[in-house]
Motif scaffolding. Structure first.
Motif, PDB file in Angstrom:
ATOM      1  N   UNK A 207       0.821  -1.202   0.000  1.00 49.20           N
ATOM      2  CA  UNK A 207       0.000   0.000   0.000  1.00 49.20           C
ATOM      3  C   UNK A 207       0.859   1.258   0.000  1.00 49.20           C
ATOM      4  N   UNK A 208       2.001   1.235   0.694  1.00 50.70           N
ATOM      5  CA  UNK A 208       2.864   2.419   0.715  1.00 50.70           C
ATOM      6  C   UNK A 208       3.583   2.619  -0.614  1.00 50.70           C
ATOM      7  N   UNK A 209       3.675   1.561  -1.420  1.00 52.84           N
ATOM      8  CA  UNK A 209       4.300   1.701  -2.744  1.00 52.84           C
ATOM      9  C   UNK A 209       3.336   2.313  -3.750  1.00 52.84           C
ATOM     10  N   UNK A 313      -5.635   5.600   0.958  1.00 58.48           N
ATOM     11  CA  UNK A 313      -5.978   4.316   0.334  1.00 58.48           C
ATOM     12  C   UNK A 313      -6.616   3.395   1.367  1.00 58.48           C
ATOM     13  N   UNK A 314      -6.033   3.347   2.560  1.00 58.49           N
ATOM     14  CA  UNK A 314      -6.592   2.503   3.623  1.00 58.49           C
ATOM     15  C   UNK A 314      -8.003   2.930   3.985  1.00 58.49           C
ATOM     16  N   UNK A 315      -8.225   4.231   4.059  1.00 54.82           N
ATOM     17  CA  UNK A 315      -9.564   4.735   4.370  1.00 54.82           C
ATOM     18  C   UNK A 315     -10.559   4.378   3.272  1.00 54.82           C
ATOM     19  N   UNK A 319     -13.961   2.139   3.728  1.00 59.21           N
ATOM     20  CA  UNK A 319     -15.295   2.654   3.366  1.00 59.21           C
ATOM     21  C   UNK A 319     -15.991   1.719   2.379  1.00 59.21           C
ATOM     22  N   UNK A 320     -15.272   1.300   1.363  1.00 61.36           N
ATOM     23  CA  UNK A 320     -15.883   0.435   0.342  1.00 61.36           C
ATOM     24  C   UNK A 320     -16.223  -0.945   0.922  1.00 61.36           C
ATOM     25  N   UNK A 321     -15.415  -1.399   1.849  1.00 64.12           N
ATOM     26  CA  UNK A 321     -15.686  -2.683   2.503  1.00 64.12           C
ATOM     27  C   UNK A 321     -16.989  -2.610   3.289  1.00 64.12           C
ATOM     28  N   UNK A 336     -10.971  -6.219   6.407  1.00 66.15           N
ATOM     29  CA  UNK A 336     -10.231  -6.283   5.147  1.00 66.15           C
ATOM     30  C   UNK A 336      -8.980  -5.402   5.251  1.00 66.15           C
ATOM     31  N   UNK A 337      -7.895  -5.924   5.843  1.00 65.72           N
ATOM     32  CA  UNK A 337      -6.639  -5.191   5.880  1.00 65.72           C
ATOM     33  C   UNK A 337      -6.105  -4.991   4.460  1.00 65.72           C
ATOM     34  N   UNK A 338      -5.370  -3.932   4.248  1.00 68.27           N
ATOM     35  CA  UNK A 338      -4.902  -3.615   2.894  1.00 68.27           C
ATOM     36  C   UNK A 338      -3.956  -4.675   2.336  1.00 68.27           C
ATOM     37  N   UNK A 339      -3.226  -5.381   3.193  1.00 64.46           N
ATOM     38  CA  UNK A 339      -2.277  -6.363   2.662  1.00 64.46           C
ATOM     39  C   UNK A 339      -2.974  -7.569   2.045  1.00 64.46           C
TER      40      UNK A 339
END
Length: 429
Positions: A207-209, A313-315, A319-321, A336-339
């Motif tokens: 996610x940071x990339x 992106x995490x937010x 929200x979409x989840x 739903x973690x970003x990884x």
């Protein structure tokens, strides 16, 4: 493989495979008392190295008949595994005893990584006790026989001790599936989010990339089709011509001042979708980035038209989840973690039927695309998937990754998203 064990038994070897291969006189074999073990291929060939080792150990009273039998079976399974590897690599399957010996002596084909792969190939079906036996048999065979008789030709894969650690190989991945990705995309706010989701899932970036992806990275990626099946000079990282190479500004390793760059593979449709987003005047991408030098222009923007961050992106994922859960989608996920998106890429890569018939090469390539410092990290998460696909891809049961991405785009593009959303909501109701 078949195993025959005799302990002080008389056996008629006049019509045996041994006599046929070695042209032994009949008189020598008449009323022969046998005390030993034979490992024989399904084609009737004696595996001399294994048979000689176990027979000698039985005669010396070092092993009982039952132990020799189980060791022979274990090594036979390993030889069957190596044979499948050769076939998957489009090489000739071993036929003679010498062919099998060459395989056993080839350090590129028999090493700790290969044996670890073998020990886990039937992970869900075989007990720890059986795998411990397989490991013990191979360790004894290499230590007592191979390395004693061929010391200059082989490096003992067991020089560091046993390979099986006595634990089940646990499935550690829980990657976002293509259907779950679809759920996020049908509740996404706009094409900005949908193109980001597809690009992220299809590239395997952290996610940071994602916040470091540039506009020109996408443009340049489309200029580098992988028809040559190569990734610079990296012999393990070739990919199919339906994929492109994307430059990634990786994470910053410890004690490093700069990011560690790499390449990853991505489908053409995911790149072209993003470029359509760039060029669409309704998205305001060009308007929001026209003041930024083209080489520094970010590929992804937040809802305010500013360069996106990992936090935003995490937010967005959160929200979409929540929205997808409200309409009955993603019901089997609590969080739903970003990884999980990155894990989804890995599963998609490993289950693509057009990438790497060999499980080891598949894991090596994935390790480089993910930017793992060691392949051990990749193995820990995904080895069970790579081994499963090794069996199934040969039957053509799997769909190619780029085909999945094309289907995803066709169902979530601007002109189709309303119909797709209506279908999914109706389906879950």
């Amino acid at each position: 493989m078949k195993v025959y064990v005799k302990e002080y038994d008389k056996i008629d070897l006049i019509n045996s495979v041994v006599r046929a291969e070695r042209n032994i006189d009949i008189e020598v074999l008449e009323n022969k008392t046998v005390d030993g073990c034979l490992l024989i291929t399904d084609g009737g060939r004696v595996i001399e190295a294994v048979s000689e080792w176990l027979t000698d150990s039985m005669k010396a009273k070092e092993r009982a008949a039952n132990t020799a039998r189980e060791y022979a079976r274990s090594i036979g399974k390993f030889l069957d595994f190596l044979s499948i590897q050769e076939i998957n690599n489009k090489k000739s399957a071993p036929l003679t005893s010498d062919d099998y010996l060459y395989l056993l002596l080839d350090a590129s084909k028999v090493n700790r990584h290969t044996i670890k792969t073998y020990l886990h190939i039937h992970n869900h079906e075989v007990s720890n006790q059986s795998k411990k036996l397989w490991d013990a048999a191979l360790k004894a065979f290499y230590t007592e026989y191979i390395c004693q008789n061929y010391p200059s030709e082989i490096i003992n894969p067991y020089i560091k001790g046993s390979i099986f650690n006595g634990k089940n190989f646990k499935i550690r991945h829980d990657g976002l599936s293509i259907d779950e990705l679809m759920a996020l995309m049908i509740v996404a706010k706009d094409e900005r989010e949908r193109s980001l989701f597809q690009f992220w899932y299809d590239s395997g970036l952290r996610v940071q990339e994602m916040e470091r992806v540039k506009y020109m990275d996408v443009i340049e990626a489309l200029k580098s089709p992988t028809s040559s099946r190569s990734l610079q000079d990296d012999e393990y990282s070739y990919i199919d011509a339906d994929y492109y190479l994307l430059y990634v500004r990786g994470t910053k390793p410890r004690n490093r001042a700069k990011f560690k760059p790499r390449h990853t593979s991505i489908s053409k449709v995911s790149l072209t979708r993003l470029i359509r987003y760039f060029n669409n005047p309704l998205t305001n991408y060009k308007k929001n980035t026209q003041h930024i030098d083209i080489d520094e222009r970010p590929a992804f923007l937040n809802i305010h038209g500013e360069p996106i961050t990992k936090e935003s992106i995490s937010q967005m994922v959160t929200r979409r989840f929540i929205e997808a859960k409200k309409i009955g989608l993603l019901v089997n996920r609590k969080t739903l973690p970003t990884h999980k998106v990155r894990h989804g890429y890995s599963v998609s890569f490993l289950t693509s039927s057009d990438l790497f018939p060999d499980a080891i090469e598949r894991l090596q390539a994935l390790s480089r695309y993910l930017g793992h410092a060691s392949i051990t990290t990749t193995e820990r998460h995904y080895q069970d998937i790579a081994l499963e696909v090794q069996v199934k891809t040969s039957t053509g049961e799997r769909v190619c990754r780029h085909e999945k991405m094309l289907n995803l785009y066709n169902k979530t593009k601007e002109t189709a998203i309303a119909k797709t959303k209506k279908h999914y909501i109706k389906y879950v109701e």
